[in-house]
Design an enzyme around this catalytic site. Structure first.
Site, PDB file in Angstrom:
ATOM      1  N   SER A   1      41.785  93.348  48.456  1.00  0.00           N
ATOM      2  CA  SER A   1      43.137  93.264  48.895  1.00  0.00           C
ATOM      3  C   SER A   1      43.561  94.465  49.503  1.00  0.00           C
ATOM      4  CB  SER A   1      43.937  92.768  47.718  1.00  0.00           C
ATOM      5  OG  SER A   1      45.131  92.316  48.075  1.00  0.00           O
TER       6      SER A   1
ATOM      7  N   ASP B   1      43.162  81.276  48.398  1.00  0.00           N
ATOM      8  CA  ASP B   1      43.746  82.266  48.258  1.00  0.00           C
ATOM      9  C   ASP B   1      45.254  82.115  48.797  1.00  0.00           C
ATOM     10  OD1 ASP B   1      44.938  84.812  48.643  1.00  0.00           O
ATOM     11  OD2 ASP B   1      42.950  85.863  48.680  1.00  0.00           O
TER      12      ASP B   1
ATOM     13  N   HIS C   1      42.947  84.449  44.774  1.00  0.00           N
ATOM     14  CA  HIS C   1      42.872  86.085  45.067  1.00  0.00           C
ATOM     15  C   HIS C   1      42.284  86.642  43.788  1.00  0.00           C
ATOM     16  CE1 HIS C   1      44.005  89.200  47.930  1.00  0.00           C
ATOM     17  NE2 HIS C   1      44.665  89.725  46.949  1.00  0.00           N
TER      18      HIS C   1
END
Length: 285
Positions: A150, A226, A262
């Site tokens: 991320s 995600d 995620h």
């Protein structure tokens, strides 16, 4: 005398996870990190840096990412740094989860008051490695790779492109691949950087668009479920488009993880993919 204090030594996958603290001159505070040392008899052990995402610390990847298992298989050490300075007490530092504490974005801030100590790029690329290689001479400073999740994926890809002399490979788990064009990146860059003209210098997509170095072989993976991918925060296809625009088609590989979100369930499921990518470039395969 070592710069590090060892607060715990934990046996894992035949190796050891060291929980460390040290004083950082760049960040002007005491920092914590994790170091996984594999069960290797090699004189010099290659190193993978794993950069964590928003709200995280050096503990998340070390304890939930399952990267240590594959690193142990390949004979690779992993460094898990923290995501920002701690306890600076700047106004607004702890008011939101996507800016300030645990959200340093792996850049050197140029806007006050953040420029006083939010120097995560210097910390990750210069200060921390120098201290680690001095304290642990079996770590091979000539064979280093970088990855992250991320915000950490943004850090890994952008730092790889800004400092290609430091890293043999770069990859990102669900990275913020084009931060100048997404809400997370715009908020962070507007706060940390003094001028908007500086933004492209820290954006992997913009960096790749004008990159003149050798082949990069960047690996990106992302879950199709995600919410931040579908919500326009990650923009991973823009990175591949920038490579094509620069005549580097094929130098960015995007792996789509069907049905994954995620979270660290996704990271741990695709740890093998990214650690193997690093191992290949580090000469372990």
């Amino acid at each position: 005398m070592s710069a590090f204090t060892t607060t715990a030594t934990i046996a894992v996958f035949g190796g050891k996870l060291l929980k460390l603290t040290h004083e950082s001159a760049a960040l002007k505070c005491r920092m914590a990190l994790n170091l996984y040392v594999p069960p290797s008899t090699a004189v010099k052990i290659p190193v993978l840096f794993y950069l964590a995402g928003l709200t995280c610390s050096g503990d998340n990847g070390a304890e939930k990412g399952f990267l240590n298992y594959w690193a142990g298989k390949y004979g690779m050490a992993i460094v898990y740094p923290d995501t920002s300075p701690r306890g600076s007490n700047h106004p607004g530092e702890n008011e939101s989860w996507d800016f300030g504490s645990a959200a340093g974005f792996y850049i050197d801030a140029t806007a006050a008051p953040w420029s006083e100590n939010y120097k995560m790029e210097t910390y990750i690329t210069a200060e921390l490695p120098a201290l680690l290689y001095a304290a642990y001479p079996t770590l091979d400073s000539s064979r280093v790779a970088i990855t992250g999740h991320s915000m950490g994926g943004h850090g890994a890809l952008s730092l790889f492109l800004k400092h290609p002399e430091l890293y043999k490979s770069g990859s990102g788990f669900a990275p913020i691949a084009n931060p100048t064009q997404c809400p997370w990146g715009k908020k962070a860059f507007a706060g940390y950087l003094a001028t908007e003209a500086e933004w492209p210098q820290h954006d992997a997509t913009e960096l790749l668009r004008t990159y003149t170095g050798g082949p990069v072989d960047l690996l990106v993976s992302v879950g199709t479920a995600d919410e931040f991918y579908t919500g326009g925060q990650l923009l991973v296809e823009n990175l591949a488009a920038a490579a094509k625009e620069n005549g580097r088609e094929g130098e960015v590989t995007i792996v789509y993880a069907e049905g994954y979100n995620h979270s660290y369930f996704y990271v741990s499921s695709y740890a093998e993919t990214h650690v193997t990518h690093a191992a290949r470039h580090l000469g372990l395969l």
